[in-house]
Design an enzyme around this catalytic site. Structure first.
Site, PDB file in Angstrom:
ATOM      1  N   GLU A 252       0.851  -1.411   0.640  1.00 44.30           N
ATOM      2  CA  GLU A 252       0.172   0.475  -0.287  1.00 44.30           C
ATOM      3  C   GLU A 252       0.651   1.378   0.171  1.00 44.30           C
ATOM      4  O   GLU A 252       1.379   1.686   1.180  1.00 44.30           O
ATOM      5  CB  GLU A 252      -1.562  -0.021   1.131  1.00 44.30           C
ATOM      6  CG  GLU A 252      -1.993   0.601   1.168  1.00 44.30           C
ATOM      7  CD  GLU A 252      -1.984   1.953   2.044  1.00 44.30           C
ATOM      8  OE1 GLU A 252      -1.243   2.845   0.484  1.00 44.30           O
ATOM      9  OE2 GLU A 252      -2.088   2.279   3.009  1.00 44.30           O
ATOM     10  N   CYS A 286      -1.892   8.897   1.929  1.00 45.85           N
ATOM     11  CA  CYS A 286      -1.856   8.784   1.081  1.00 45.85           C
ATOM     12  C   CYS A 286      -3.282   8.789   0.478  1.00 45.85           C
ATOM     13  O   CYS A 286      -2.973   8.855  -1.336  1.00 45.85           O
ATOM     14  CB  CYS A 286      -0.888   6.882   1.440  1.00 45.85           C
ATOM     15  SG  CYS A 286      -2.830   6.214   2.464  1.00 45.85           S
TER      16      CYS A 286
HETATM   17  P1  NAD Z   1      10.559   6.782   3.077  1.00 56.13           P
HETATM   18  O1  NAD Z   1      10.841   6.167   1.912  1.00 56.13           O
HETATM   19  O2  NAD Z   1      12.058   7.335   4.068  1.00 56.13           O
HETATM   20  O3  NAD Z   1       9.889   5.788   4.729  1.00 56.13           O
HETATM   21  C1  NAD Z   1       8.560   5.715   3.988  1.00 56.13           C
HETATM   22  C2  NAD Z   1       8.191   3.835   5.178  1.00 56.13           C
HETATM   23  O4  NAD Z   1       9.405   3.516   4.713  1.00 56.13           O
HETATM   24  C3  NAD Z   1       8.533   4.477   6.726  1.00 56.13           C
HETATM   25  O5  NAD Z   1       7.558   3.836   8.025  1.00 56.13           O
HETATM   26  C4  NAD Z   1      10.221   4.392   7.033  1.00 56.13           C
HETATM   27  O6  NAD Z   1       9.991   3.853   8.334  1.00 56.13           O
HETATM   28  C5  NAD Z   1       9.598   2.225   5.998  1.00 56.13           C
HETATM   29  N1  NAD Z   1      11.127   2.042   5.464  1.00 56.13           N
HETATM   30  C6  NAD Z   1      12.179   2.823   4.600  1.00 56.13           C
HETATM   31  N2  NAD Z   1      12.157   1.913   4.832  1.00 56.13           N
HETATM   32  C7  NAD Z   1      12.720   0.781   4.956  1.00 56.13           C
HETATM   33  C8  NAD Z   1      13.369  -0.600   4.475  1.00 56.13           C
HETATM   34  N3  NAD Z   1      14.450  -0.720   3.828  1.00 56.13           N
HETATM   35  N4  NAD Z   1      12.302  -1.012   4.803  1.00 56.13           N
HETATM   36  C9  NAD Z   1      11.395  -1.334   5.450  1.00 56.13           C
HETATM   37  N5  NAD Z   1      11.119   0.027   6.272  1.00 56.13           N
HETATM   38  C10 NAD Z   1      11.450   0.503   5.260  1.00 56.13           C
HETATM   39  O7  NAD Z   1       9.707   7.839   3.611  1.00 56.13           O
HETATM   40  P2  NAD Z   1       9.315   8.650   4.776  1.00 56.13           P
HETATM   41  O8  NAD Z   1       9.705   9.835   4.871  1.00 56.13           O
HETATM   42  O9  NAD Z   1       9.081   8.232   6.394  1.00 56.13           O
HETATM   43  O10 NAD Z   1       7.560   9.200   4.724  1.00 56.13           O
HETATM   44  C11 NAD Z   1       7.369  10.201   3.385  1.00 56.13           C
HETATM   45  C12 NAD Z   1       7.156   8.717   2.079  1.00 56.13           C
HETATM   46  O11 NAD Z   1       6.415   8.168   2.468  1.00 56.13           O
HETATM   47  C13 NAD Z   1       5.894   9.625   1.207  1.00 56.13           C
HETATM   48  O12 NAD Z   1       6.039  10.413  -0.012  1.00 56.13           O
HETATM   49  C14 NAD Z   1       5.310   9.035   1.073  1.00 56.13           C
HETATM   50  O13 NAD Z   1       4.419   8.436  -0.232  1.00 56.13           O
HETATM   51  C15 NAD Z   1       5.377   7.814   2.114  1.00 56.13           C
HETATM   52  N6  NAD Z   1       4.313   7.417   2.805  1.00 56.13           N
HETATM   53  C16 NAD Z   1       3.148   6.776   2.269  1.00 56.13           C
HETATM   54  C17 NAD Z   1       2.190   6.429   2.878  1.00 56.13           C
HETATM   55  C18 NAD Z   1       0.942   5.308   3.383  1.00 56.13           C
HETATM   56  O14 NAD Z   1       0.175   5.132   4.092  1.00 56.13           O
HETATM   57  N7  NAD Z   1       0.491   4.712   2.044  1.00 56.13           N
HETATM   58  C19 NAD Z   1       2.569   6.187   4.722  1.00 56.13           C
HETATM   59  C20 NAD Z   1       3.631   6.833   5.055  1.00 56.13           C
HETATM   60  C21 NAD Z   1       4.371   7.429   4.333  1.00 56.13           C
END
Ligand code: NAD
Length: 479
Positions: A252, A286
């Protein structure tokens, strides 16, 4: 009187492990900038223990009847409702969203556990007529096995609950890594499940370095299924890893939801609904509406109403009952939003309201409405994931639908119209997993939640939500 924040622990094999003997990272209240807790980081030995525990937990849980599993899930749901107010306050302290949103989220989480408790009792197989009357052919659904799940920081209650609820209802054990920035809510959910009688090892909770944990878990032969909510790049990375290990993954991911406002919509009501929908969760959702396409003859009128309702929303600490818009959750979002607004402004966008960070220690950004944004502006392509609404005019519905479908995202899309013909076209032609006509409330346990295109694969709620935690087996029995 606000609740105090929680002690954050790992949960491994039924044992709570505090930050005392582990490397830890801070939990910061985004409304005040204060450190409110520490998150213990799991060691490699912890990860290995969690896997072994999950393997044992699966053996116990898969042999527990769906009826008994449902009882525990329902009890956990009741405990979450009982403890809802105190958990909601912790959620607001760690994530920033206003208390009314946190309460709603907690209630939805309890709904998910109830829903999946019942869905688990309806995992039906079938008997297929055989070519030989002496043969009985049975199709059975079985739990897929131990699950590794990764939840983000924007919905600290709903995202873990959707994953844990579905996995447990199906008879799987699950290891979950919630977001390190908002850990207390998931810990409280786990406490509710433990207090409801969940056997040790069926649910393990880990925090730490996300990439280390995901790599370790996904590659392990113990794990049979992966679930991730977060950004598109991380989703791609985990999907490749799961693919190499031949494990199914539910994703998701992000979105950049279009909203089409037709001239026959009730403009005042539409502007009011969209201001509330856009700035809910400070836009860090999202399925948040982001690209507002408004029919040209009502464009300025809609903009004025939208600006008026947006300006009525009070920004502040989520614990203040008057607050309608809380802070951004982390400094990464402040930086990204600042860059997108500056870029749109430099390329000629009109800033109708907001556009600035609010001075002070908290991570507040004014709810921002940008009109007439240039097609090459960054915010027209990249997910804002923050309090920015981009408003553009359109002349024909064909043109609006083409613009709505232009991006590789396909999570949510919205349409506002009083015309049944237009509503049917929007429902049919918008490329998204979830479509809201004349409203934006899409997170309900009885409906599938998920995206298409780059926004993900699989569904997490509804009757579909449990399916990805099940495998199909046939037994052909000669009597
Ligand atoms: P990010 O891409 O660094 O991380 C997104 C999420 O993934 C975080 O919860 C992080 O802990 C987790 N994550 C990161 N690398 C990982 C890995 N290698 N293995 C497992 N989990 C990992 O971004 P961010 O700054 O935390 O969030 C911003 C972006 O993330 C936004 O642009 C948005 O698109 C997306 N986001 C989407 C949702 C959603 O509901 N779909 C929720 C939160 C963030």
């Amino acid at each position: 009187m606000p609740a105090s924040y929680a002690e954050i622990c790992l949960l491994i094999d039924g044992e709570w492990i505090s930050a005392k003997d582990r490397v830890s990272s801070p939990v910061v209240n985004p409304a005040t900038g204060e450190e409110i807790g520490r998150v213990p980081h799991a060691t490699q030995a912890d990860l290995q223990r969690a896997l072994e525990s999950s393997e044992r937990g699966f053996k116990v849980w898969r042999n527990t009847s769906a009826f008994e599993r449902a009882k525990i899930l329902r009890k956990a749901s009741a405990l979450l409702r009982e403890r809802g107010e105190s958990i909601a306050q912790k959620l607001t302290m760690e994530q920033g969203k206003p208390l009314f949103e946190a309460r709603y989220e907690l209630n939805s989480s309890a709904d998910y556990f109830e829903w999946f408790a019942e869905e688990g009792r309806r995992v039906y197989g079938r008997l297929v007529p055989s070519r030989n009357i002496a043969v009985q052919q049975m199709v059975k659904k079985e739990p897929i096995g131990p699950v590794a799940a990764f939840a983000p920081w924007n919905f600290p209650a709903i995202t873990p609950s959707r994953k844990i609820g579905a996995a447990l209802a199906a008879g799987c054990s699950i290891i979950i890594k919630p977001g390190e920035e908002c850990p207390a809510t998931a810990v409280e959910i786990a406490r509710a499940l433990q207090d409801a009688g969940l056997p040790n090892g069926v649910l393990n909770i880990l925090f730490g370095e996300p990439s280390e944990i995901s790599e370790f878990l996904i590659q392990s032969p113990v794990i049979r299924k992966v679930s991730f909510t977060g950004s598109v790049p991380v989703g791609r990375h985990l999907s490749a890893m799961a693919g190499r290990a031949l494990k199914p993954i539910t994703l998701e991911l992000g979105g950049h939801a279009p909203v089409i406002v037709c001239k026959d919509a009730d403009l005042d009501k539409t502007a009011q609904i969209l201001a509330a929908g856009k700035f809910r969760g400070t836009g860090q959702i999202c399925l948040s509406p982001t690209r507002f396409l408004v029919e040209r003859c009502v464009y300025e009128e809609f903009l004025n109403l939208f600006v008026r309702y947006t300006q009525e929303m009070k920004i502040g600490n989520g614990l203040d009952p008057e607050t309608k818009v809380g802070p951004l959750s982390n400094t990464r979002r402040i930086k990204a939003i600042g860059e997108m607004v500056a870029d749109a402004k430099a390329k000629g966008a009109r800033i109708m309201t907001g556009g600035e960070r609010v001075p002070g220690p908290g991570l507040f950004w004014q709810p921002t409405i940008l009109a007439d944004v240039a097609p090459d502006a960054m915010v027209m392509h990249e997910e804002p994931f923050g309090p920015i609404a981009v408003v553009l005019p359109f002349d024909t519905l064909d043109e609006a639908i083409e613009e709505a479908n232009r991006l590789p995202y396909g999570l949510a899309a919205y349409g506002f119209t009083e015309s049944t013909r237009s509503a049917i076209r929007l429902g049919n032609e918008l490329e998204a997993g979830m479509i809201g006509i004349n409203h934006t409330q899409m997170i309900v346990c009885e409906l599938p939640f998920g995206g298409i295109k780059d926004s993900g694969q699989g569904s997490e709620g509804g009757a579909e939500g449990i399916q990805s935690y099940l495998t199909t087996k046939f037994v052909s029995q000669l009597c």
